[in-house]
Enzyme design. Structure first.
Site, PDB file in Angstrom:
ATOM      1  N   HIS A 475     -15.910 -28.475  46.214  1.00 58.68           N
ATOM      2  CA  HIS A 475     -15.901 -28.346  47.677  1.00 58.68           C
ATOM      3  C   HIS A 475     -14.792 -29.210  48.287  1.00 58.68           C
ATOM      4  CE1 HIS A 475     -17.951 -28.008  51.711  1.00 58.68           C
ATOM      5  NE2 HIS A 475     -17.245 -29.113  51.902  1.00 58.68           N
ATOM      6  N   GLU A 476     -14.780 -30.475  47.928  1.00 65.17           N
ATOM      7  CA  GLU A 476     -13.787 -31.382  48.511  1.00 65.17           C
ATOM      8  C   GLU A 476     -12.374 -30.965  48.108  1.00 65.17           C
ATOM      9  OE1 GLU A 476     -14.636 -33.068  50.903  1.00 65.17           O
ATOM     10  OE2 GLU A 476     -16.795 -33.006  50.553  1.00 65.17           O
ATOM     11  N   HIS A 479     -10.971 -28.451  50.512  1.00 63.45           N
ATOM     12  CA  HIS A 479     -10.316 -29.083  51.666  1.00 63.45           C
ATOM     13  C   HIS A 479      -8.945 -29.626  51.254  1.00 63.45           C
ATOM     14  CE1 HIS A 479     -13.713 -28.792  54.335  1.00 63.45           C
ATOM     15  NE2 HIS A 479     -14.496 -29.535  53.581  1.00 63.45           N
ATOM     16  N   HIS A 482      -6.339 -26.946  50.964  1.00 64.82           N
ATOM     17  CA  HIS A 482      -5.952 -26.504  52.303  1.00 64.82           C
ATOM     18  C   HIS A 482      -4.889 -27.458  52.856  1.00 64.82           C
ATOM     19  CE1 HIS A 482      -7.883 -24.587  56.196  1.00 64.82           C
ATOM     20  NE2 HIS A 482      -6.701 -24.099  55.922  1.00 64.82           N
TER      21      HIS A 482
END
Ligand code: ZN
Length: 691
Positions: A475-476, A479, A482
């Protein structure tokens, strides 16, 4: 101020973490604030025609330095907290806040942004530059810059009162949480509770010099009681205490949030009307992907309708299980967590501990990197940099041999490190000079709080991660990708900068999906003792358990989201209806199990009354629709090629979503990738709720 004397002022390359000391902070921040103020004054006084080069660029150059330096301080404060560092942080923070607040309300700068927007150059600006100017004008407006002079004092008063009330709202919860204590002397009353929960409760009682066990309303203390305690009365007691905290039914009257909630809603409503909107929900959505409150409400109602049959089934199963296996004839709110845990144990006979043995850190990290490399045709290599702790690792990402970004990986929990997991940017991508070497590459901090490697007989064994921790890591990294794989050359909208709040979790939740793929997992697991990869039978059990009670969970999220939306949309805080009435109506509409009448969950709903989620709680589910639907493209590719790690689809995801950052509306990026509007189907399918 000399760089040699103050490493916080060195922006030439990577932060000099080994040289930066708390005593550098005050003088560096003062010097940078001084530079910022000087530039602002120069820009204010400038009489020449405003251009990107003579206005936005100098402002961005000087404020970026302040952000980067303060970002380093904030990061260190989160990961290596010491009394000296904390003191320096707290001493400087008000100065930083004051500067940004003043900047956001600087009408001369606002006028210049508007002049730029209406000026002759605007049409020739890149989409990224246009977006930055558009965002700036929007934020000034929402900050009250265009109000009539006579309305400005009241607007400022609203902001101040609102800030004070939301702080009070949090403080009441905290005080009510801290005050509550339940002491249990007889260990027999704690049957069912795991040893670690009992030990923690024993230690808490000892600290108070009391015999027995102490339970509080802090999550790690009360939740195991609801989850495991066989003693129904004990569960009911702690459930009631938690569900009534900071209300007229629990804690001291001074901590009752009833009036605060009404006052906060009134202020928001007044602010919205001053700004020319019909309600606060409209204000909240100005900077989000969702267009109108009605659109959000329809989305939520649709989701509720689809989840409802599954939630009803979940509840019926739970009731019958509780009756048959646990002797609970009438399932009450304080039985739900307990009975669910027992049902889960019975139905999916495997433990987190068992799964964990297959996820040693080296395999997991290598598996994550391989996933990213296959999807986006990049390579991730170890790199060197000054770090803040010996456990921190540093890597670089290359594409076609060229550096595109770097990141710090700080995986383990330790003393002085804030809990949780997060990605933060150390530096954003932007063009700083002409030519191919004129790009400042992005840098990210990836921080987790996983268990550190155990030392057995003087030898460090690789850390073992739970499957939840593996998901968190992916998940991290979503980010992080991105932020790091952006191709935008303007700081204000590169990477995650300027991305709408309700779309920012798209890449992160997207990455989580790979943690459920057999092809990915079978290559990233190796049993700690035997080296064997994850057995298919255990994987099948994990998949079966994945969507346990997802109907009930979805309805719960919808209930919170609808309640939040209605409060800020069509509820009149001056009218005869109460906040409780709104909640009751939402529950009557969507819930399958109504909480007891004394439940005052709204009195500690900090997300919307003290956090940034007002008329925005729906963002969790909204972004999940996007991430699930985006992932659907990879599932479709895998049906034809047999491989979910499709580099073609990955290249498209990179080009249209990751690379674009905040330079265009998220819906445009999504449609460019998917070739159509988002649909809810993939989310329903992933949650086991396909029709
Ligand atoms: Zn996230």
């Amino acid at each position: 101020m000399n760089i040699a004397l103050n490493p916080l002022l060195d922006f030439s390359d990577l932060p000099q973490f080994e040289a930066i000391k708390p005593e550098h902070i005050g003088s560096a921040i003062d010097s940078l604030l001084e530079q910022c103020r000087t530039v602002v004054i120069e820009l204010e006084g400038q009489s020449a025609q405003v251009t990107w080069e003579n206005f936005v660029e100098p402002l961005e150059n000087v404020t970026e330095k302040l952000s980067r330096a303060w970002g380093i301080v904030g990061h260190l404060n989160s990961v290596v907290d010491t009394p000296e560092l904390r003191a320096a942080y707290n001493e400087n923070q008000p100065k930083i806040t004051e500067f940004w607040t003043a900047l956001a309300q600087n009408l001369t700068l606002f006028t210049k942004y508007k002049a730029l927007q209406l000026g002759p150059d605007y049409a020739s600006f890149s989409a990224a530059r246009k977006k930055i100017i558009e965002n700036a004008v929007r934020d000034f407006r929402l900050g009250g810059a265009e109000l009539a002079e006579e309305d400005k004092p009241r607007f400022a008063e609203i902001q101040e009162k609102h800030a004070a009330l939301t702080t009070k709202f949090s403080e009441n919860i905290l005080d009510a949480t801290n005050e509550y204590a339940l002491y249990i002397e007889n260990e027999a009353e704690l049957s069912g509770l795991p040893d670690d929960a009992k030990q923690a409760a024993r230690a808490a009682a000892e600290k108070d010099e009391k015999p027995g066990y102490k339970f509080t309303l802090h999550f790690p203390s009360y939740f195991p009681v609801l989850q495991y305690a066989d003693n129904r009365e004990l569960r009911a007691t702690i459930y009631r205490a938690n569900a009534t905290k900071a209300s007229e039914l629990g804690g001291q009257p001074a901590w009752d949030n009833t009036q605060n909630i009404v006052d906060i809603l009134k202020l928001r409503d007044e602010e919205a009307k001053l700004l020319g909107y019909k309600n606060f929900a409209e204000v909240s959505l100005v900077s989000k992907m969702a267009q109108t409150p009605d659109q959000v409400i329809s989305f939520l109602q649709d989701l509720a309708k689809r989840a409802r049959p599954f939630a009803e089934k979940d509840l019926a199963e739970l009731r019958s299980f509780a009756k048959k296996e646990l002797g609970i004839d009438q399932l009450e709110a304080w039985d739900v967590t307990y009975a669910s845990e027992k049902l889960r144990e019975q139905r999916y006979a495997f433990s987190e501990q068992e799964v964990k043995q297959y996820f040693p850190e080296p395999q997991v990290v290598a598996g994550l990197f391989r996933t990213i490399e296959s999807l986006f045709s990049v390579s991730i290599k170890p790199d060197a940099a000054p770090v803040w702790h010996p456990d921190v690792k540093f890597f670089r990402i290359e594409k076609d041999g060229a550096l595109v970004g770097q990141f710090y990986l700080d995986l383990y929990a330790r003393q002085g490190k804030r809990g949780g997991a997060w990605m933060d940017d150390a530096r954003g991508r932007r063009r700083i000079a002409e030519g191919k070497d004129g790009i400042q590459t992005p840098i990210a901090y990836l921080t987790c709080n996983f268990t550190e490697p155990a030392v057995v007989n003087g030898q460090a064994k690789p850390a073992l991660f739970t499957h939840d921790e593996v998901i968190t890591l992916f998940h991290e990294f979503g980010h992080g990708l991105h932020h790091m794989l952006t191709r935008v050359e303007e700081l204000g909208v590169s990477g995650i900068s300027g991305v709408e709040w309700d779309a920012v979790e798209l890449p992160s939740q997207f990455m989580e999906n790979f943690c459920w793929e057999w092809d990915v997992l079978s290559h990233m697991t190796a049993h700690a003792d035997t080296g064997a990869s994850l057995p298919r039978t255990l994987y099948d059990k994990m998949i079966a358990a994945k969507n346990f009670q997802s109907g009930l969970q979805t309805l719960r999220q919808v209930e919170f989201s609808l309640f939040d939306m209605h409060l800020h949309y069509d509820y009149n805080p001056d009218g005869s209806k109460t906040v409780q009435d709104v909640l009751n109506e939402v529950r009557a509409q969507v819930s399958v199990m109504t909480p007891p009448a004394f439940n005052r969950f709204q009195h500690s709903f900090s997300h919307i009354f003290a956090g940034g989620y007002a008329a925005g709680y729906y963002s969790y589910k909204w972004a999940e629709v996007l991430s699930a639907d985006a992932y659907g493209a990879f599932e479709e590719a895998s049906q034809s090629s047999g491989n979910v790690l499709s580099s073609d689809t990955g290249a498209r995801f990179l080009r249209e979503i990751l690379a674009m950052g905040g330079s265009r509306p998220a819906i445009e990026s999504f449609k460019a990738f998917r070739g159509r509007e988002p649909t809810i189907d993939a989310l329903l399918r992933h949650s086991g709720m396909a029709a």
